[in-house]
Design a protein around this motif. Sequence first.
Motif, mmCIF file in Angstrom:
data_model
loop_
_atom_site.group_PDB
_atom_site.id
_atom_site.type_symbol
_atom_site.label_atom_id
_atom_site.label_comp_id
_atom_site.label_asym_id
_atom_site.label_seq_id
_atom_site.Cartn_x
_atom_site.Cartn_y
_atom_site.Cartn_z
ATOM 1 N N SER A 1 2.859 1.545 -3.348
ATOM 2 C CA SER A 1 1.661 1.909 -4.345
ATOM 3 C C SER A 1 1.383 3.427 -4.514
ATOM 4 N N ALA A 2 1.085 3.794 -3.169
ATOM 5 C CA ALA A 2 0.644 5.198 -3.093
ATOM 6 C C ALA A 2 1.905 6.188 -3.302
ATOM 7 N N TRP A 3 3.044 5.641 -2.915
ATOM 8 C CA TRP A 3 4.251 6.652 -3.319
ATOM 9 C C TRP A 3 4.512 6.705 -4.915
ATOM 10 N N LEU B 1 0.586 -1.149 0.114
ATOM 11 C CA LEU B 1 -0.053 -0.011 -0.089
ATOM 12 C C LEU B 1 0.769 1.223 -0.067
ATOM 13 N N VAL C 1 1.993 6.266 -7.146
ATOM 14 C CA VAL C 1 0.893 7.167 -7.824
ATOM 15 C C VAL C 1 1.407 8.581 -7.525
ATOM 16 N N TRP C 2 1.965 9.108 -6.391
ATOM 17 C CA TRP C 2 2.381 10.422 -6.005
ATOM 18 C C TRP C 2 3.462 10.870 -7.054
#
Length: 297
Positions: free
Chosen positions: A31-33, A28, A35-36
């Motif tokens: 994945s968030a990193w 998670l 996307v950013w």
Amino acid sequence: MTWRERWGRALPHLVIWPPILISCAYVLVFSAWTVWVSFTRSTLLPEYSWAGWRNYSAMLASRNWQIAYTNLFIYGTCFVVFTMALGLLLAVLIDQRIRAENIYRAIFLYPLAVSFVVTGTVWGWLLNPTIGVQRLMHDLGWTSFRFEWLIDRDMAIYTVVIAGVWQASGFAMALLLAGLRSVDADLLKAAQIDGAGPVRTYFRVIFPTIGPIFIAVLVMLLQFAIKTYDLVVALTAGGPGLASTLPSVVVYDFMFQRGELAKGSAAAVMLLGSLAFVLVPYGLYQKWKQHKAGAHG
């Protein structure tokens, strides 16, 4: 309850849950990193200045990305169709209660135990015009024989299909065979009483009954195709030129070879979107099926 009993009950949870939670957090967070970073101006190193949708627009307009997705469509379609067809054929043949069934199942499942890197390397040797099948035919006297798909821009992607089907057909066979063996014996007896032959029984009774198994195999093969990376790198390295490049190879190329981290992250997010396009409808279908079964129950 003694402390030993409490410890005995708690130990399985202490063994199972920490690795699961750490793995989920890892997936998670990174994945968030990713996307950013895809919305920043990062190049070789992360740079957190906002760039909007520029990286996505650049990737969609990139010739590499367009060719990669065209190749993914060709590879994914051929891979899924031929793998399911061959897996189903093998499952039906083994379902006839043949002798040495366990040996055949082990043989057909063996490719699944081999890594994609090994598969790609071996098939690269077999399809290499100078040392593979073509060379063997020439040594046997058939000098006019030509099989140069590996170096042919129009056919290179199909060499990846051949290797992928060889690798995954045993997996499809195992799942479909389990489905065939799960069909209610009463249905088969009813079909025999009605005078249905073997072919009609399979197409009218057995295959419709194991429809959910077909869908599950289809979804798993699709996500295998979308994530394919090591097989392509080991077999063709994406070549000749860009002839067999897939989106996963483009992600690696932009991130680690060109040093364009933001564009590579955007490509990775779009690849994740392709996976979600396959997996989310399947998850919703499973939820709907469970809800429907609960309503009838």
